[in-house]
Design an enzyme around this catalytic site. Structure first.
Site, mmCIF file in Angstrom:
data_model
loop_
_atom_site.group_PDB
_atom_site.id
_atom_site.type_symbol
_atom_site.label_atom_id
_atom_site.label_comp_id
_atom_site.label_asym_id
_atom_site.label_seq_id
_atom_site.Cartn_x
_atom_site.Cartn_y
_atom_site.Cartn_z
ATOM 1 C CD GLU A 46 -3.048 -0.845 0.061
ATOM 2 O OE1 GLU A 46 -3.239 0.294 -0.409
ATOM 3 O OE2 GLU A 46 -3.666 -1.840 -0.349
ATOM 4 C CG ASN A 50 -0.726 5.242 -0.937
ATOM 5 O OD1 ASN A 50 -1.581 4.931 -1.752
ATOM 6 N ND2 ASN A 50 -0.954 5.257 0.370
ATOM 7 N NE ARG A 105 -4.829 3.331 -6.958
ATOM 8 C CZ ARG A 105 -4.210 2.186 -7.139
ATOM 9 N NH1 ARG A 105 -4.196 1.614 -8.323
ATOM 10 N NH2 ARG A 105 -3.602 1.578 -6.144
#
Length: 146
Positions: A46, A50, A105
């Site tokens: 994650e 990002n 997203r």
């Protein structure tokens, strides 16, 4: 005593798996449960994603760094980029928030990170990048470094 590692790699999506596997392999010496190992690997995915998508806008010529420290059954993990930064960290940490809705997203990255880690600190400055520092105490880990 503690054990630590540091890696730096290009901001390409293929390196997300590399980062995930590298951190996963490093923390196995603490003998985490499969659930804990999966959670840490998910958090790495994650945070790196990002950085690639939001921090660097999918531009591959940048760097992402990860440091991981193991100490008395605790994992201290820091993932850093020098990208565009987050204008409003509190807003970005809200479930379903995304700065890239056109990419469909989910906006759940920080929510997932916060659910899987014991502490999460996000430091971000516009045009200077983002640092995500996290800790997790493993439930039945070996204390191999003290």
């Amino acid at each position: 005593m503690k054990n630590e590692m540091f890696i730096e790699f290009s901001s390409v999506s293929e390196n997300e798996a590399f980062a995930r596997v590298t951190v996963g392999a490093f923390i196995t010496q603490l003998d985490p449960t499969m659930e804990e190992l999966t959670e840490v690997k998910t958090v790495v995915s994650e945070a790196v994603t990002n950085s690639i998508i939001h921090g660097y806008n999918n531009e591959a010529h940048h760097k992402i760094s990860i440091s991981c420290v193991l100490y008395e059954g605790e994992i201290s993990l820091t993932i850093k980029d020098e990208g565009m930064g987050i204008p409003d960290v509190d807003e970005a940490r809200q479930p379903l928030y995304t700065s890239k809705p056109e990419l469909e997203r989910s906006g759940m990255g920080f929510t997932i990170i916060e659910n899987f880690m014991d502490t999460v600190e996000v430091i971000s400055n516009p045009d200077k990048g983002t640092t995500v520092h996290m800790t997790k105490q493993l439930t039945n880990s070996k204390t191999v470094y003290n």
